[in-house]
Design a protein around this motif. Structure first.
Motif, PDB file in Angstrom:
ATOM      1  N   GLU A   1      -3.704   3.226   2.345  1.00 53.25           N
ATOM      2  CA  GLU A   1      -2.961   2.272   2.982  1.00 53.25           C
ATOM      3  C   GLU A   1      -3.644   1.475   3.690  1.00 53.25           C
ATOM      4  O   GLU A   1      -3.916   0.297   4.169  1.00 53.25           O
ATOM      5  CB  GLU A   1      -2.110   2.997   3.671  1.00 53.25           C
ATOM      6  CG  GLU A   1      -0.756   3.512   2.784  1.00 53.25           C
ATOM      7  CD  GLU A   1       0.190   4.375   3.673  1.00 53.25           C
ATOM      8  OE1 GLU A   1       0.216   4.375   4.960  1.00 53.25           O
ATOM      9  OE2 GLU A   1       0.900   5.070   3.365  1.00 53.25           O
TER      10      GLU A   1
ATOM     11  N   ARG B   1       3.306  -4.524   0.106  1.00 54.58           N
ATOM     12  CA  ARG B   1       3.320  -3.501   1.435  1.00 54.58           C
ATOM     13  C   ARG B   1       4.388  -2.699   1.468  1.00 54.58           C
ATOM     14  O   ARG B   1       4.413  -1.305   1.529  1.00 54.58           O
ATOM     15  CB  ARG B   1       3.571  -4.668   2.453  1.00 54.58           C
ATOM     16  CG  ARG B   1       3.162  -3.994   3.610  1.00 54.58           C
ATOM     17  CD  ARG B   1       2.765  -4.882   4.666  1.00 54.58           C
ATOM     18  NE  ARG B   1       3.743  -6.069   4.857  1.00 54.58           N
ATOM     19  CZ  ARG B   1       3.274  -7.389   4.381  1.00 54.58           C
ATOM     20  NH1 ARG B   1       2.102  -7.630   4.153  1.00 54.58           N
ATOM     21  NH2 ARG B   1       4.453  -8.642   4.417  1.00 54.58           N
TER      22      ARG B   1
ATOM     23  N   ASN C   1       3.510   0.247  -1.364  1.00 54.43           N
ATOM     24  CA  ASN C   1       2.290   0.931  -1.068  1.00 54.43           C
ATOM     25  C   ASN C   1       1.382   0.572  -2.172  1.00 54.43           C
ATOM     26  O   ASN C   1       0.648   1.604  -2.792  1.00 54.43           O
ATOM     27  CB  ASN C   1       2.277   2.286  -0.511  1.00 54.43           C
ATOM     28  CG  ASN C   1       1.012   2.781  -0.032  1.00 54.43           C
ATOM     29  OD1 ASN C   1       0.180   2.072   0.124  1.00 54.43           O
ATOM     30  ND2 ASN C   1       0.686   3.915  -0.405  1.00 54.43           N
TER      31      ASN C   1
ATOM     32  N   GLN D   1      -6.753   4.298  -6.033  1.00 54.73           N
ATOM     33  CA  GLN D   1      -5.167   4.508  -6.429  1.00 54.73           C
ATOM     34  C   GLN D   1      -4.559   4.832  -7.630  1.00 54.73           C
ATOM     35  O   GLN D   1      -3.589   5.404  -7.846  1.00 54.73           O
ATOM     36  CB  GLN D   1      -4.691   2.939  -5.883  1.00 54.73           C
ATOM     37  CG  GLN D   1      -3.225   2.706  -5.939  1.00 54.73           C
ATOM     38  CD  GLN D   1      -2.643   3.271  -4.996  1.00 54.73           C
ATOM     39  OE1 GLN D   1      -2.921   2.888  -3.701  1.00 54.73           O
ATOM     40  NE2 GLN D   1      -1.888   4.486  -4.923  1.00 54.73           N
TER      41      GLN D   1
END
Length: 894
Positions: free
Chosen positions: A553, A854, A857, A574
């Motif tokens: 994040e 956002r 995530n 990720q």
């Protein structure tokens, strides 16, 4: 215009993106068409940005794209954004994300037209942007309008099926049109001599008008058709001083008179006035430029070598003296260069150093050109060669780095220089999987007298790093630990950095992940950059997914353009986060994004990781053909080194064979890996999950030794990572499978309930359920299998779901919920994955890609990947159509 207008209307009325490409030879009228389309778009309410690429300035990173964003009466960028974007050319992927986000934001208010003329001259960063951004913004009302001389240019093809392309080829004028133009310009039909001239220019409208304008100014009739060139030469001959025109040809762009005077002091305003009157130059406000590129190209091609080199050298010196960087001066230094030219070589070498981040391919070419200019007898030969090797290693052109290193080492005069270069060559060899040669070179350098203590420490650290790929971790540790101590004692930054990297690699390869985490964290503090992804990976292997998620994040929120926020390393981290946590849809989207980025940047290591994840996801879904297709091109060759490629590919090939019921073949494929695992310099044996596959293959083939070895390695992994539930649970589960020990499998389930990895939990529940059925405990066994089925279904592991159902049916069980396990359709709302549904709902609610990223995530790139898939499945081409489709197709609540 009739071909172009539908694309503009689709964007303005329906929010659809599109591409318009105008092609044709120089002088055919492409710029005039671009101007007309731009005028129409402005009248339709488009926000428009326009720029022109040029041949001389093509090294300047991102110039056409950034100029388009700041051009016009209402620029797409405000002054704050301009300053921010200018500072991001060293971080191209961050820059593309910011540009894409800005265009998406503007397009949410009004349609956008981006115009780039002469894209054939676009620099590497601009070409990357113009390939990537149309695909990323598919569905937004953004129209891309390019003009190119070559219709086969890669930028003139659609980047994705969701981006509609309209090509407008401009051909030569017909004879009737040429005759009509002549009559309009001359006030009468062309004479026979003039007509012969006009017939000889192939219907090129610019050449036609140049000839006719010359005649209108009083030039003699009947000049030969080739006489456009002669007409330009004649116009030059009529000038008392042609210097300003020659300088304009060399500069290749518009310029102010005072700028020209700083380059060549003899230039005067009167010279400029006469050149404009002669029709060679034209005024654009206070700036001067050629009337057309063909005039500039004609003047430039007529320059003598001496004049051309002298003017380019003057331009390079002026740019450097006026505060521009070496990249701006490099095109001129390149054109001015002659053998032995140390001044030009120094500029090219510095430009290569500056370009290493944003333009790695260009950087490598620049330093190689610089080195080729210098002669061995010149004093700058060694330092230029050393810097060339450094840049080539940084941009991963390792074969070239070793070649240049060898050339310099053959003539190096002192041990210190040789040692520095050998460190660079050794690191390049390590990257391309030739550690033995790396060690041999380092040993040779260490044996030479006169090497300083700091360089000895650096050589030792490089040797230690090479050994991590040559020997088992337990053996290479004997060299790596002393190297770190020597580096710290010597106080050499590069030596310490190499030694910390070696220690991190060593600990990871030996499965000591807490130790590896500590070293990579220290390495990040030493370098200040770039090792955040390694830290995240180690946190994942330690089951610390919450901490890893926090760092991810932070990376996504980073607004400073630092390397930690750039792709592909964070996208890879990720991707593994999503895959290990069972978010297969997100993992697949991240992997597809990573494949694209890897190919864009030549990062074949991350591209390979992404291909392996895509294949693994296909296997888990039961799509065996797709899994095999994913592996085939990578197995056949690929650009990554064998030391990087083979372990992962072999594991996937064995898993694929086992999933296809070819267990004997799987055992043959996997046996060398398994029985050499303890002596492997790779880290795969210490990743939870692999050993269950080995145990199942061993059991299916009746090979107790094979299964036992896999269980023993799993137990070692748990011992090296105490307290990590994934390691401890897998060790218990594999032991239970090998020994048919129900207590061990029961304990494994209890431990894995603490693991954040759902696939491991489901595997253990399935294995315990199968064993319970074998012991006649039907009710308890079916309950465990039900639990496994629910987890598999939750993560979309259809292959395992089907296997569990088969076992339960044989035990006489039937479940109503099994009727819902049909394969997902390929079209319509039901075809969307859970992740795609979330993205579709957020985008249809008016959120930008960045805002949706956002909220979910994810990276904006991954949201873009999801969005392209959604467009295909729902058969829509814009956000407006997506919003309508979401409202029409979405099942009613409840």
């Amino acid at each position: 215009m009739s071909a172009a207008m539908p694309t503009l209307r689709r964007a303005a009325r329906h929010g659809q993106s599109g591409m318009l490409v105008v092609t044709g030879e120089a002088g055919i009228g492409k710029t005039a068409v671009l101007d007309a389309i731009g005028a129409q778009a402005t009248g339709m309410g488009f926000h428009t940005g326009a720029a022109k690429a040029d041949e001389i300035g093509r090294i300047s990173p991102g110039a056409p794209v950034l100029l388009a964003m700041r051009s016009g009466a209402k620029p797409l960028l405000d002054s704050t954004a301009i300053a921010e974007f200018d500072g991001l050319v060293d971080h191209p992927l961050v820059l593309l994300d910011r540009v894409g986000a800005r265009l998406e934001r503007v397009a949410s208010v009004a349609p956008v037209l981006i115009v780039v003329d002469d894209v054939q001259w676009a620099d590497q960063l601009s070409r990357l942007a113009l390939r990537v951004l149309p695909e990323r913004l598919a569905g937004d009302p953004v129209v891309w309008l390019f003009a190119a001389r070559d219709p086969a240019d890669e930028l003139t093809t659609p980047p994705a099926p969701s981006v509609r392309l309209e090509t407008i080829p401009l051909g030569p004028l017909g004879a009737a049109d040429v005759a009509a133009i002549a009559r309009d310009r001359l006030g009468k039909p062309a004479s026979a001599a003039t007509q012969r001239m006009l017939d000889g220019v192939g219907g090129n409208p610019f050449l036609v008008t140049q000839i006719l304008d010359g005649l209108a100014r009083g030039d003699p009739d009947g000049v030969p058709p080739a006489g456009f060139v002669r007409a330009v030469e004649a116009a030059l001959d009529r000038l008392p001083d042609r210097t300003v025109v020659l300088l304009a040809a060399v500069l290749g762009r518009a310029f102010a008179i005072d700028e020209a005077q700083r380059i060549v002091p003899s230039v005067s305003s009167a010279d400029v006035h006469r050149a404009v009157a002669a029709g060679l130059l034209t005024r654009d406000g206070h700036r001067i430029r050629f009337r057309h590129d063909l005039v500039r190209e004609t003047v430039y091609s007529g320059l003598s070598d001496d004049v051309r080199q002298d003017l380019h050298r003057r331009c390079a010196r002026y740019l450097l003296a006026s505060g521009h960087d070496a990249l701006a001066a490099a095109p001129h230094a390149r054109a001015a260069a002659t053998p032995g030219d140390e001044e030009s070589a120094a500029i090219l070498c510095e430009a290569g150093h500056q370009a290493a981040g944003p333009l790695p391919e260009t950087a490598g070419d620049l330093v190689l050109e610089a080195f080729e200019l210098i002669r061995p007898a010149q004093e700058s030969w060694e330092p230029t060669g050393e810097r060339c090797v450094d840049v080539l290693h940084r941009v991963q052109r390792c074969t070239d780095a070793v070649r240049i290193a060898d050339a310099v080492l053959a003539r190096a005069h002192d041990a210190e220089t040789s040692a520095r270069i050998q460190v660079l060559a050794a690191n390049a060899l390590w990257r391309i999987g030739r550690p033995a040669e790396s060690v041999a070179r380092i040993d040779e350098a260490l044996s030479a007298p006169g090497v300083s203590a700091a360089l000895r420490a650096r050589l030792g650290s490089a040797r230690a790093l090479a050994l991590t790929r040559m020997a088992p971790a337990w053996r290479s540790r004997q060299a790596v630990e002393p190297a770190l101590g020597d580096a710290r004692a010597a106080g050499d930054h590069d030596a310490t950095m190499l030694a910390l990297q070696a220690m991190g690699e060593l600990a990871r390869n030996s499965g000591h992940h807490a130790e590896s985490l500590a070293y990579f964290r220290e390495l990040r503090s030493v370098t200040g950059t770039s090792y955040l992804a390694e830290e995240i990976l180690e946190l994942q292997l330690l089951d610390r997914y919450v901490d890893a998620g926090t760092l991810l994040e932070a990376a996504h929120r980073d607004d400073h353009g630092g390397i930690e926020a750039t792709l592909p390393s964070v996208t890879a981290a990720q991707m593994w986060q999503d895959f290990n946590l069972g978010r297969l849809d997100d993992a697949e989207a991240g992997a597809r994004t990573l494949v694209t980025i890897g190919r864009e940047l030549g990062d074949h290591g991350h591209e390979l990781d992404a291909v392996l994840v895509l294949s693994a996801v296909a296997l888990l879904r039961g799509e065996l053909a797709e899994a095999a297709d994913r592996l085939t091109p990578t197995t056949a060759g690929g650009n990554a080194d064998e030391s990087v490629r083979l372990p992962g590919l072999t594991l996937m090939e064995g898993w694929l064979a086992a999933s296809d019921g070819r267990n004997a073949e799987a055992r043959t494929i996997l046996r060398p890996l398994l029985f050499n695992a303890r002596d492997s310099s790779a880290d795969w044996p210490w990743w939870p999950g692999w050993m269950r596959i080995f145990v199942r293959v061993g059991r299916a083939t009746g090979d107790q030794r094979f299964s036992g070895e896999a269980a023993a390695i799993a137990a070692e992994g748990a011992a090296r990572n105490p307290g990590v539930a994934s390691f401890e649970g897998v060790a218990l589960a594999t032991r239970g499978l090998v020994q048919l020990d129900l207590d061990a499998l029961t304990a494994a389930n209890a431990v894995l309930d603490r693991s954040p990895r759902p696939m491991l939990r489901a595997n253990a529940a399935e294995d315990r359920g199968r064993l319970l059925l074998g012991y006649g405990k039907r009710a308890e066994g079916l309950a465990e299998l039900d639990r496994a089925w629910s987890i598999y279904r939750g993560i979309g592991a259809r292959s395992a779901m089907v296997d569990v159902q088969r076992v339960m049916r044989r035990a006489g069980a039937r479940r109503a919920k099994w009727e819902t396990d049909a394969a997902r359709p390929r079209q319509g709302w039901a075809a969307l994955t859970d992740a795609e549904v979330k993205v579709a709902e957020l985008i249809s609610a008016g959120n930008t890609n960045k805002a949706a990223a956002r909220m979910l995530n994810l990276s904006p790139n991954t949201v873009s990947t999801h969005l392209r898939s959604i467009f295909t499945k729902l058969d829509v081409q814009s956000r407006v159509q997506l919003t309508n489709a979401v409202h029409a197709m979405r099942p009613p609540a409840g």
